[in-house]
Design a protein around this motif. Structure first.
Motif, PDB file in Angstrom:
ATOM      1  N   LYS A 155    -114.986 -39.002 113.353  1.00  0.00           N
ATOM      2  CA  LYS A 155    -114.228 -37.850 112.880  1.00  0.00           C
ATOM      3  C   LYS A 155    -114.399 -36.722 113.894  1.00  0.00           C
ATOM      4  CE  LYS A 155    -113.895 -36.534 108.558  1.00  0.00           C
ATOM      5  NZ  LYS A 155    -114.197 -35.990 107.198  1.00  0.00           N
TER       6      LYS A 155
ATOM      7  N   GLY B  97    -115.747 -27.677 119.291  1.00  0.00           N
ATOM      8  CA  GLY B  97    -115.424 -28.791 118.413  1.00  0.00           C
ATOM      9  C   GLY B  97    -116.681 -29.483 117.927  1.00  0.00           C
TER      10      GLY B  97
ATOM     11  N   SER C 229    -103.142 -31.854 110.811  1.00  0.00           N
ATOM     12  CA  SER C 229    -102.939 -30.477 111.229  1.00  0.00           C
ATOM     13  C   SER C 229    -102.819 -29.594 109.996  1.00  0.00           C
ATOM     14  CB  SER C 229    -101.677 -30.337 112.083  1.00  0.00           C
ATOM     15  OG  SER C 229    -101.410 -28.974 112.331  1.00  0.00           O
ATOM     16  N   GLU C 230    -103.837 -28.756 109.776  1.00  0.00           N
ATOM     17  CA  GLU C 230    -103.815 -27.838 108.640  1.00  0.00           C
ATOM     18  C   GLU C 230    -102.747 -26.763 108.827  1.00  0.00           C
ATOM     19  OE1 GLU C 230    -106.835 -24.726 106.338  1.00  0.00           O
ATOM     20  OE2 GLU C 230    -107.613 -26.174 107.780  1.00  0.00           O
TER      21      GLU C 230
ATOM     22  N   SER D  16    -108.158 -28.436 113.266  1.00  0.00           N
ATOM     23  CA  SER D  16    -107.528 -29.690 112.882  1.00  0.00           C
ATOM     24  C   SER D  16    -108.534 -30.831 112.994  1.00  0.00           C
ATOM     25  CB  SER D  16    -106.308 -29.968 113.758  1.00  0.00           C
ATOM     26  OG  SER D  16    -105.314 -29.007 113.531  1.00  0.00           O
ATOM     27  N   GLU D  17    -108.149 -31.962 112.428  1.00  0.00           N
ATOM     28  CA  GLU D  17    -109.049 -33.117 112.406  1.00  0.00           C
ATOM     29  C   GLU D  17    -108.354 -34.358 112.940  1.00  0.00           C
ATOM     30  OE1 GLU D  17    -110.915 -34.060 108.717  1.00  0.00           O
ATOM     31  OE2 GLU D  17    -111.416 -31.991 108.250  1.00  0.00           O
ATOM     32  N   GLN D  18    -109.157 -35.249 113.488  1.00  0.00           N
ATOM     33  CA  GLN D  18    -108.705 -36.593 113.805  1.00  0.00           C
ATOM     34  C   GLN D  18    -109.745 -37.561 113.259  1.00  0.00           C
ATOM     35  OE1 GLN D  18    -108.562 -38.636 117.884  1.00  0.00           O
ATOM     36  NE2 GLN D  18    -106.455 -37.992 117.600  1.00  0.00           N
TER      37      GLN D  18
ATOM     38  N   LYS E 105    -113.259 -32.723 114.879  1.00  0.00           N
ATOM     39  CA  LYS E 105    -112.696 -31.461 114.395  1.00  0.00           C
ATOM     40  C   LYS E 105    -112.624 -30.485 115.554  1.00  0.00           C
ATOM     41  CE  LYS E 105    -114.381 -31.801 109.609  1.00  0.00           C
ATOM     42  NZ  LYS E 105    -115.121 -31.095 108.520  1.00  0.00           N
TER      43      LYS E 105
END
Length: 218
Positions: free
Chosen positions: A80, A70, A99-100, A86-88, A82
């Protein structure tokens, strides 16, 4: 029910880095060497305008059985994260889980019991409800690191936490968390950069970029 990736992101932000549990202060034992090391690391991170971490997250019951790479950017209280595609994002007010794979976004405000994904959270929390003991030198990925043990002074679900510090650079290189339910979580920092030139919208969420996503605001 949240998708698996959302639960995974929440596990990282709420479990791995949730070391600043609420509670009344209790008597502590903090040795001078540990305090000196952790205070120096905290001061170093606070002096940075922004930070970048590349890390490996490992977890398992009894032993680490899976790992995921990550990356993490932070600036002040914004960040941010990753991981797993996915990202937060935390923009200082709300948390955005993106969520891609599921084409889904959930938006929520921190509820006060959450600890943001930031090194300052677990560095600053060492002097709240933890006994802190210097363990000694140990090699971490070829780096001679100082190992420090944090043991809760009250029940918070943890047995202990180990922080590994590169005292030459005043940086954390690894964190290990051992829970009472025998779960183990590890963060190993593989790269660190500071004071980079970041895009102005690095920590912003733009709904127009997710027109085909299901967006749920809690």
């Amino acid at each position: 029910m949240k998708p698996k990736i959302m639960r995974f992101l929440n596990k990282i932000t709420l479990s791995i880095f949730a070391l600043s549990f609420a509670g009344f202060a209790t008597a502590q034992k903090i040795d001078a060497k540990s305090k000196s090391l952790l205070d120096a690391v905290t001061k170093n991170y606070k002096s940075d305008q922004n930070s970048y971490f590349k890390f490996i997250y490992g977890s398992g019951n009894g032993k680490v059985t899976k790992t995921e790479p990550g990356i993490f950017y932070s600036q002040s209280d914004k960040y941010k994260l990753k991981i797993m595609g996915s990202e937060q994002i935390f923009d200082g007010s709300k948390i955005y889980n993106i969520s891609e794979a599921d084409h889904e976004v959930t938006i929520a405000k921190p509820n006060g019991d959450e600890a943001m994904f930031s090194p300052l959270n677990y560095l600053e929390s060492y002097n709240k409800n933890y006994n802190v003991k210097y363990v000694g030198k140990i090699a971490v990925n070829g780096i001679s690191a100082d190992k420090i043990q944090l043991t809760p002074t009250k029940n918070n679900g943890l047995k202990y936490v180990y922080l590994y510090v590169n005292s030459g650079k005043n940086q954390l290189v690894k964190l290990e968390q051992f829970s009472k339910d025998n779960n183990i979580s590890v963060i190993a920092i593989t790269d660190y950069k500071e004071n980079q030139k970041l895009a102005s919208d690095m920590f912003s969420f733009n709904k127009n970029n997710y027109k085909n996503y299901i967006i749920t605001e809690l």
